[in-house]
Structures are given as C-alpha cells and as structure tokens.
Write a protein that holds these residues in place. Structure first.
Motif, PDB file in Angstrom:
ATOM      1  N   GLY A  10       0.812  -1.205   0.000  1.00  0.00           N
ATOM      2  CA  GLY A  10       0.000   0.000   0.000  1.00  0.00           C
ATOM      3  C   GLY A  10       0.849   1.259   0.000  1.00  0.00           C
ATOM      4  O   GLY A  10       0.538   2.247  -0.657  1.00  0.00           O
ATOM      5  N   SER A  11       1.971   1.210   0.754  1.00  0.00           N
ATOM      6  CA  SER A  11       2.817   2.395   0.816  1.00  0.00           C
ATOM      7  C   SER A  11       3.552   2.625  -0.487  1.00  0.00           C
ATOM      8  O   SER A  11       3.998   3.731  -0.758  1.00  0.00           O
ATOM      9  CB  SER A  11       3.823   2.245   1.967  1.00  0.00           C
ATOM     10  N   GLY A  12       3.685   1.600  -1.325  1.00  0.00           N
ATOM     11  CA  GLY A  12       4.371   1.777  -2.596  1.00  0.00           C
ATOM     12  C   GLY A  12       3.469   2.244  -3.713  1.00  0.00           C
ATOM     13  O   GLY A  12       3.940   2.517  -4.813  1.00  0.00           O
ATOM     14  N   ASN A  13       2.175   2.328  -3.472  1.00  0.00           N
ATOM     15  CA  ASN A  13       1.214   2.774  -4.475  1.00  0.00           C
ATOM     16  C   ASN A  13       1.025   4.284  -4.345  1.00  0.00           C
ATOM     17  O   ASN A  13       0.429   4.759  -3.369  1.00  0.00           O
ATOM     18  CB  ASN A  13      -0.124   2.050  -4.255  1.00  0.00           C
ATOM     19  N   PRO A  14       1.512   5.083  -5.296  1.00  0.00           N
ATOM     20  CA  PRO A  14       1.428   6.551  -5.150  1.00  0.00           C
ATOM     21  C   PRO A  14      -0.004   7.063  -5.153  1.00  0.00           C
ATOM     22  O   PRO A  14      -0.316   8.030  -4.465  1.00  0.00           O
ATOM     23  CB  PRO A  14       2.210   7.065  -6.358  1.00  0.00           C
ATOM     24  N   VAL A  15      -0.890   6.426  -5.937  1.00  0.00           N
ATOM     25  CA  VAL A  15      -2.281   6.873  -5.973  1.00  0.00           C
ATOM     26  C   VAL A  15      -2.946   6.676  -4.621  1.00  0.00           C
ATOM     27  O   VAL A  15      -3.632   7.563  -4.098  1.00  0.00           O
ATOM     28  CB  VAL A  15      -3.052   6.117  -7.074  1.00  0.00           C
ATOM     29  N   ARG A  21      -3.828  10.588   1.988  1.00  0.00           N
ATOM     30  CA  ARG A  21      -3.440  11.915   2.471  1.00  0.00           C
ATOM     31  C   ARG A  21      -4.590  12.907   2.353  1.00  0.00           C
ATOM     32  O   ARG A  21      -4.840  13.716   3.258  1.00  0.00           O
ATOM     33  CB  ARG A  21      -2.231  12.424   1.695  1.00  0.00           C
ATOM     34  N   VAL A  22      -5.292  12.867   1.225  1.00  0.00           N
ATOM     35  CA  VAL A  22      -6.428  13.777   1.035  1.00  0.00           C
ATOM     36  C   VAL A  22      -7.514  13.497   2.066  1.00  0.00           C
ATOM     37  O   VAL A  22      -8.112  14.430   2.636  1.00  0.00           O
ATOM     38  CB  VAL A  22      -6.982  13.642  -0.394  1.00  0.00           C
TER      39      VAL A  22
END
Length: 291
Positions: A10-15, A21-22
């Motif tokens: 999950g942390s490697g998926n930028p989307v 974050r949003v």
C-alpha cells in the motif's frame, strides 16, 4: 507477516498514498482547522481593540483567573498521585491490580456531568454524605473551589498515568535494583534513576492534563453552581455570553482557551530532546529500509 506485506504494498502505491493523504487532511480540516479558524476570525472581527475590550470585562478576567487556578491545582494533584499510581501499577503486584487499572480509565468512560452530579450527592451541604460534617467544620466543597478542583482532577485523572506507565514498563527495574544494591534509599533511587527516565512522559502528561483541565465544562458546571463573578469558569462563561448575545466576548474567551492549549503542545514539541527526534528518525529509516 501478511499485514506487513500489505502495508508495504500500500505504501508503494502513489495513488493510494495521495488518496489517504487527502482523506486525512480533509478530515482534520473539517473537524479541527475550519472550526478553529472561524473562532479566530470571529474573535478578531472587531479588530484588536474589540478583542481587548471583550477580555477587559471583569467577569472574563475573573473567569480566566479561576479556570487557571482550578486547572493548576488539578494538575499538581494528578502529577503527584499520577506518578505514584504509575509506580504502584508497574513495580508492584497486589490483589485487585487489574480492577484498579480499570478504575483509572473510568473518567474516560463516564460523562463529566455524571461526575459532577455524583460529587454533589456526596458533598452537598444539605443532603450529601459528607457535606454537613464538612460544612460544620467550615469547609464548603460543592458550589465552591474545592468541588471544582475535585471535579477537574477526576476528569483529567488518567492522562498522567497513561503517559508514565508505558515508559516505566519499557525502562524495567534493573537500574533501580542496582541503585538499591549500592545502598541508595527509595527517594534517592526515584530522584536520580526513575524520574530522569520518565521526565518527558511526565511533561507530556502534565501538558495534556493542563489542556484538559482548562477546557473542562460539564462536571465543573454542575459542581460550581455558576454564581456569576464567583464560581464561573471560562468555558462556562463562553456559554453564558453566547446565550446572552455577547458573542464577541464568547469568541474572545474561546480563542484564549484554544490558544492556551495549542501553546502547551507547541512548547512540549520544542522542548522535546533532539536525541528523541533523531532516534525516531533512525527507527523510521530502518523500518523503511527493511526488506
């Protein structure tokens, strides 16, 4: 293992990163930032002069002084008994330890209004259990500062303890046993070994207790009786001024309370030792580099 792998994926998926974050930023904005900013803007709606004029009200000055007095007394009581209770829970074994630990969290589960009502039933001078006896000796608890301090102390009770207990558990008692074996007394061991190890947990607990005590409303409102100019604290005054259409004063006092809480947190963040920050940064880097 599976949860760790899913976290890494999950942390490697930028989307997914940006979506999370949003969501977090939006949650904090609508729940904390936006309402707080409205209080600030309304407090200074009449300019600096309007803000000063609102705070120059004698009722406001007395309410702020009373809130500070009650909060400081409650924090000192919770500091002394909180550290002692933490030592008792971590360093000793005794019957009823789990029950005592559960009772410490009771203020987090019980409504503050119920706490205030319970204190009235016990210490009221007319029909309370101890009220008539105490008042016969010249001590009034309910509708006076002692009752307000008791209510505030109860509400903020767990904050110091829940900060200190995990640190004491992580420390262990090897250093304390070594100091005792070298002939140190109990007080010497506490001041020179235990307290330096838990000092930042104590500071965090004190700051949280102070912020919580300054903003206490429900329990104090029931116990104090809200006698204007005598037992009205700042949070209660905010309600009174707002309901009486003196909204500028209500916003100004609210701003002072919010600013005091934020200032406490900022001071603690600035005073945090640099080695703690470096240690956390190193641990975070090690976790990220771990395959």
């Amino acid at each position: 293992m599976a949860s760790t792998q899913s976290t890494v994926v999950g942390s490697g998926n930028p989307v997914l990163k940006w979506v999370l974050r949003v969501i977090v930023v939006g949650y904090l904005f609508f729940l904390v930032a936006w309402p707080s900013s409205l209080i600030v803007s309304r407090a200074f709606e009449g300019g600096i002069e309007g803000f000063k004029e609102a705070l120059s009200d004698p009722d406001v000055i007395h309410a702020l002084q009373l809130s500070l007095t009650v909060a400081v007394c409650a924090v000192v009581i919770n500091l002394v008994f909180g550290v002692g209770m933490s030592m008792l829970l971590v360093r000793y074994e005794f019957p009823g330890k789990r029950v005592l630990s559960a009772l410490i969290d009771l203020p987090l589960a019980v409504s503050p209004i119920v706490v205030g009502l319970a204190l009235v039933l016990v210490y009221n001078g007319r029909y309370g259990w101890f009220g008539p006896t105490l008042e016969s000796h010249g001590l009034q608890v309910v509708f006076a500062q002692p009752g307000m301090i008791m209510a505030t102390t109860f509400v903020a009770l767990p904050l110091v303890i829940r900060e200190v207990v995990p640190v004491l558990e992580d420390m262990g008692d090897e250093q304390e046993q070594a100091a005792n074996s070298l002939g140190a007394t109990g007080w010497q061991t506490f001041w020179r070994v235990t307290l330096p190890g838990i000092k930042w947990a104590v500071v965090y607990g004190v700051v949280l207790s102070l912020a919580r005590s300054l903003g206490e409303f429900g329990a104090v409102k029931v116990v104090a009786g809200n006698v204007s100019g005598e037992t009205t604290t700042a949070p209660v005054l905010v309600q009174q001024k707002y309901q009486n259409f003196e909204q500028q004063t209500a916003y100004a006092v609210s701003f002072v309370l919010v600013a005091a809480a934020v200032l406490c947190l900022v001071v603690v963040a600035l005073l945090r030792p640099k080695d703690q920050k470096k240690g956390r940064a190193t641990a975070t880097a090690a976790i990220q580099e771990k395959p």
